[in-house]
Design a protein around this motif. Structure first.
Motif, PDB file in Angstrom:
ATOM      1  N   ASP A  80       0.857  -1.185   0.000  1.00 45.00           N
ATOM      2  CA  ASP A  80       0.000   0.000   0.000  1.00 45.00           C
ATOM      3  C   ASP A  80       0.889   1.229   0.000  1.00 45.00           C
ATOM      4  N   SER A  81       0.755   2.070  -1.026  1.00 43.90           N
ATOM      5  CA  SER A  81       1.680   3.200  -1.147  1.00 43.90           C
ATOM      6  C   SER A  81       1.442   4.224  -0.033  1.00 43.90           C
ATOM      7  N   ARG A  82       0.260   4.221   0.541  1.00 43.17           N
ATOM      8  CA  ARG A  82      -0.067   5.161   1.617  1.00 43.17           C
ATOM      9  C   ARG A  82       0.719   4.843   2.888  1.00 43.17           C
ATOM     10  N   THR A  83       0.765   3.550   3.219  1.00 44.40           N
ATOM     11  CA  THR A  83       1.394   3.177   4.491  1.00 44.40           C
ATOM     12  C   THR A  83       2.711   2.430   4.306  1.00 44.40           C
ATOM     13  N   GLY A  84       2.965   1.979   3.089  1.00 47.09           N
ATOM     14  CA  GLY A  84       4.170   1.181   2.844  1.00 47.09           C
ATOM     15  C   GLY A  84       4.056  -0.234   3.385  1.00 47.09           C
ATOM     16  N   LEU A  85       2.841  -0.667   3.718  1.00 44.61           N
ATOM     17  CA  LEU A  85       2.668  -1.992   4.320  1.00 44.61           C
ATOM     18  C   LEU A  85       2.058  -2.974   3.315  1.00 44.61           C
ATOM     19  N   PRO A  86       2.412  -4.238   3.468  1.00 45.21           N
ATOM     20  CA  PRO A  86       1.887  -5.241   2.528  1.00 45.21           C
ATOM     21  C   PRO A  86       0.482  -5.724   2.922  1.00 45.21           C
ATOM     22  N   TYR A  87      -0.389  -5.771   1.932  1.00 45.41           N
ATOM     23  CA  TYR A  87      -1.743  -6.294   2.119  1.00 45.41           C
ATOM     24  C   TYR A  87      -1.932  -7.458   1.155  1.00 45.41           C
ATOM     25  N   ASP A  88      -2.532  -8.526   1.645  1.00 45.67           N
ATOM     26  CA  ASP A  88      -2.926  -9.611   0.745  1.00 45.67           C
ATOM     27  C   ASP A  88      -4.272  -9.201   0.153  1.00 45.67           C
ATOM     28  N   THR A  89      -4.243  -8.785  -1.112  1.00 44.53           N
ATOM     29  CA  THR A  89      -5.442  -8.213  -1.729  1.00 44.53           C
ATOM     30  C   THR A  89      -6.353  -9.258  -2.359  1.00 44.53           C
ATOM     31  N   SER A  90      -6.152 -10.538  -2.014  1.00 45.26           N
ATOM     32  CA  SER A  90      -7.058 -11.572  -2.527  1.00 45.26           C
ATOM     33  C   SER A  90      -8.367 -11.584  -1.751  1.00 45.26           C
ATOM     34  N   ALA A  91      -8.389 -11.008  -0.549  1.00 42.65           N
ATOM     35  CA  ALA A  91      -9.599 -10.961   0.284  1.00 42.65           C
ATOM     36  C   ALA A  91      -9.356  -9.978   1.418  1.00 42.65           C
ATOM     37  N   HIS A  92     -10.461  -9.575   2.058  1.00 45.60           N
ATOM     38  CA  HIS A  92     -10.289  -8.687   3.213  1.00 45.60           C
ATOM     39  C   HIS A  92      -9.710  -9.451   4.406  1.00 45.60           C
ATOM     40  N   PHE A  93     -10.249 -10.650   4.608  1.00 42.06           N
ATOM     41  CA  PHE A  93      -9.891 -11.451   5.794  1.00 42.06           C
ATOM     42  C   PHE A  93      -9.408 -12.809   5.312  1.00 42.06           C
ATOM     43  N   LEU A  94      -8.353 -13.305   5.934  1.00 42.00           N
ATOM     44  CA  LEU A  94      -7.819 -14.625   5.560  1.00 42.00           C
ATOM     45  C   LEU A  94      -7.684 -15.439   6.823  1.00 42.00           C
ATOM     46  N   TRP A  95      -7.953 -16.735   6.691  1.00 43.14           N
ATOM     47  CA  TRP A  95      -7.724 -17.548   7.872  1.00 43.14           C
ATOM     48  C   TRP A  95      -6.790 -18.708   7.555  1.00 43.14           C
ATOM     49  N   ILE A  96      -6.194 -19.220   8.630  1.00 47.21           N
ATOM     50  CA  ILE A  96      -5.278 -20.355   8.540  1.00 47.21           C
ATOM     51  C   ILE A  96      -6.021 -21.552   9.113  1.00 47.21           C
ATOM     52  N   GLY A  97      -6.017 -22.645   8.376  1.00 49.23           N
ATOM     53  CA  GLY A  97      -6.814 -23.809   8.770  1.00 49.23           C
ATOM     54  C   GLY A  97      -6.155 -24.603   9.892  1.00 49.23           C
ATOM     55  N   GLU A  98      -6.950 -25.476  10.453  1.00 49.69           N
ATOM     56  CA  GLU A  98      -6.490 -26.342  11.548  1.00 49.69           C
ATOM     57  C   GLU A  98      -5.280 -27.193  11.128  1.00 49.69           C
ATOM     58  N   ARG A  99      -5.216 -27.549   9.844  1.00 50.76           N
ATOM     59  CA  ARG A  99      -4.126 -28.433   9.404  1.00 50.76           C
ATOM     60  C   ARG A  99      -2.838 -27.710   9.039  1.00 50.76           C
ATOM     61  N   THR A 100      -2.879 -26.391   8.968  1.00 48.77           N
ATOM     62  CA  THR A 100      -1.684 -25.674   8.495  1.00 48.77           C
ATOM     63  C   THR A 100      -1.218 -24.618   9.498  1.00 48.77           C
ATOM     64  N   ARG A 101      -1.663 -24.745  10.750  1.00 51.17           N
ATOM     65  CA  ARG A 101      -1.358 -23.677  11.710  1.00 51.17           C
ATOM     66  C   ARG A 101      -0.174 -23.997  12.627  1.00 51.17           C
ATOM     67  N   ASP A 102       0.676 -24.959  12.267  1.00 55.06           N
ATOM     68  CA  ASP A 102       1.873 -25.209  13.079  1.00 55.06           C
ATOM     69  C   ASP A 102       2.655 -23.908  13.237  1.00 55.06           C
ATOM     70  N   VAL A 106      -7.453 -17.838  12.821  1.00 57.45           N
ATOM     71  CA  VAL A 106      -6.841 -19.169  12.925  1.00 57.45           C
ATOM     72  C   VAL A 106      -7.904 -20.119  13.465  1.00 57.45           C
ATOM     73  N   LYS A 107      -8.042 -21.260  12.812  1.00 53.76           N
ATOM     74  CA  LYS A 107      -8.957 -22.294  13.296  1.00 53.76           C
ATOM     75  C   LYS A 107      -8.279 -23.043  14.438  1.00 53.76           C
ATOM     76  N   LEU A 108      -9.026 -23.254  15.511  1.00 53.51           N
ATOM     77  CA  LEU A 108      -8.470 -24.001  16.646  1.00 53.51           C
ATOM     78  C   LEU A 108      -9.340 -25.228  16.930  1.00 53.51           C
ATOM     79  N   GLY A 109      -8.756 -26.396  16.763  1.00 56.34           N
ATOM     80  CA  GLY A 109      -9.461 -27.648  17.015  1.00 56.34           C
ATOM     81  C   GLY A 109      -9.318 -28.091  18.464  1.00 56.34           C
ATOM     82  N   PRO A 110      -9.885 -29.260  18.790  1.00 53.31           N
ATOM     83  CA  PRO A 110      -9.939 -29.709  20.193  1.00 53.31           C
ATOM     84  C   PRO A 110      -8.576 -30.008  20.807  1.00 53.31           C
ATOM     85  N   ASN A 111      -7.541 -30.192  19.992  1.00 55.02           N
ATOM     86  CA  ASN A 111      -6.234 -30.496  20.574  1.00 55.02           C
ATOM     87  C   ASN A 111      -5.351 -29.271  20.780  1.00 55.02           C
ATOM     88  N   THR A 112      -5.905 -28.104  20.579  1.00 54.38           N
ATOM     89  CA  THR A 112      -5.110 -26.889  20.768  1.00 54.38           C
ATOM     90  C   THR A 112      -4.811 -26.691  22.254  1.00 54.38           C
TER      91      THR A 112
END
Ligand code: PEP
Ligand code: MN
Length: 463
Positions: free
Chosen positions: A265-287, A305-311
């Motif tokens: 973002d040229s305004r703030t110089g910060l990186p945005y993932d512009t594929s969506a407003h909100f992104l989540w990390i699944g239970e299987r990839t959150r190591d 982040v998705k949190l399953g019963p073993n978190t």
């Protein structure tokens, strides 16, 4: 509007903060353990696809992402509620005007039930316009002695059970981008162009009149109508009712896709993932040391982040340290998916430890993924009673700890499918033969979604 067309090769800080760090850090994930990625068949198609994606316009704007972070911060503080819903896996074929509008309409209906029932602003978010890649428990699928690669979402391969369709084709990432763009375009038209006007609240209802949730919704819509007419007579300006904010989200699974759509973002110089407003990390990839956590720690979007019963509580604290080092409300959402049988036992420890740490995360319930079973006739399904019970457990735990149950994450559709068992107009397993349409997990149908909204509205208003 924010200009985010600047190239990504500027200096970017970690965790979306302002401090001089090498731009290469956005690619740090490439050296880390990564799971659930495709094995693309053709390297030249892969390079060309990634290159193309990195030159295409952003799907969302940094300014919108910032607005969402503010909205989620309000929810984390108990002043708003997040409603996030949509398909388990969107498909290219399913991206039609009718299907998209039915889903948006159902989310709007659910939001009205929640807003009216709980007198809280509802943040409306689709698992839409990008939910095209799926983690799978097995790499392969065997049917009648034939083994082929598992279906991993339309962004990777086709659902059709043939070797051609199941091969991993990187050009599908580009098609996923364009399908997301047209889906988002329609969503923006619906939500900004008058369709979402609160005065059309009756109009969103679908025809399944025999179902008890139908008449319940009609009578609520009648009350809203009267209130709106009253305010109209008082001279209220209804311009604000014509439009609603609607945000797009998906699981950030394919990091090649997410990286290629990340812009500074040229305004703030910060990186945005512009594929969506909100992104989540699944239970299987959150190591904690995984590529997924690393990459998402470096973009400015709000992250779930998705949190399953073993978190464990320590897992949760480590995630906070990596993803939300500044303890910024709105940055981090924990989406718990424990299962109805686990939630009352496992959630309290997590919530207590996180609260004690001083972090202010947003707690959201996904009552779907911990309650998946196989029906006697062989379909992947969920009992509506279990789903409802997990939601009740979620509210019970937060109410007893004095924390805020801030949102609901559901797999749902606006159509009259038969994928989850039960409901007030009960779906039985025989109906699966005719009306099971999901290519991945079972979704609440239109009426089950409304029933769920009434339950949650009741639970929220009793707090
Ligand atoms: C999903 O949301 O479709 C999913 C795969 O969830 P989870 O990561 O919680 O299993
Ligand atoms: Mn799912």
């Amino acid at each position: 509007m924010t200009d985010i067309f600047a190239p990504t090769e500027t200096t970017v800080p970690p965790a979306g903060q302002s401090s001089p760090q090498a731009s290469a850090m956005l690619d740090n994930w490439r050296q880390l353990p990564i799971s659930q990625q495709p094995t693309w068949q053709d390297p030249s198609v892969y390079s060309a696809s990634v290159k193309e994606l990195s030159t295409l316009p952003p799907l969302v704007f940094a300014g919108e992402v910032d607005v969402l972070r503010d909205r989620l911060a309000a929810a984390a503080q108990g002043k708003a509620f997040l409603l996030q819903g949509g398909d388990c896996a969107e498909t290219f074929e399913g991206a039609t005007a009718d299907r998209i509008s039915a889903r948006v309409r159902t989310i709007l209906q659910m939001a009205v039930v929640l807003t009216y029932g709980a007198s809280l602003p509802v943040i409306k978010m689709g698992r839409m316009a990008g939910q095209f890649a799926k983690p799978r428990s097995s790499n392969d699928e065997t049917r009648e002695g034939v083994t082929l690669p598992a279906y991993r979402g339309d962004m990777v391969n086709g659902y059709e059970f043939t070797p051609e369709s199941r091969g991993h084709d990187a050009s599908r990432m580009v098609k996923a981008y364009h399908t997301s763009a047209s889906t988002l375009n329609l969503i923006r038209a619906f939500t900004q162009g008058g369709f979402a006007d609160l005065r059309l609240v009756h109009h969103w209802n679908k025809g399944f009149t025999a179902n008890p949730a139908h008449s319940r919704y009609e009578s609520l819509a009648g009350e809203i109508d009267r209130a709106v007419r009253f305010m109209d007579a008082c001279g209220t300006d209804f311009e604000a009712l014509k439009r609603v904010e609607f945000f797009a989200s998906h699981e950030a699974l394919l990091l090649d896709y997410e990286r290629a759509l990340t812009r500074t973002d040229s305004r703030t110089g910060l990186p945005y993932d512009t594929s969506a407003h909100f992104l989540w990390i699944g239970e299987r990839t959150r190591d904690i040391d995984s590529a997924h956590i690393d990459f998402l720690s470096r973009v400015r979007n709000p992250i779930g982040v998705k949190l399953g019963p073993n978190t464990s509580p320590d897992d949760a604290l480590a995630l906070i340290d990596k993803l939300d080092p500044n303890r910024e409300p709105g940055r981090l959402t924990f989406i718990t998916r424990m299962g109805a049988g686990n939630i009352r036992e496992k959630l309290p420890r997590l919530v207590e430890k996180v609260t004690d740490s001083g972090a202010q995360v947003l707690w959201v319930s996904d009552p779907m993924h911990g309650n998946t079973v196989t029906s006697p006739n062989g379909y992947k399904t969920r009992n509506f009673d279990d789903v409802m019970d997990e939601v009740r457990g979620f509210f019970e735990v937060h109410n007893s700890l004095g924390t805020f149950p801030g949102g609901l994450h559901v797999e749902m559709t606006g159509d009259d499918v038969a994928e989850c068992l039960g409901g007030a107009d009960p779906v039985d397993q025989e109906a699966f033969l005719e009306r099971y349409e999901s290519v991945c997990d079972p979704r609440l149908n239109h009426m089950q979604s409304l029933e769920m909204a009434f339950l949650v509205a009741g639970a929220l208003s009793k707090r």
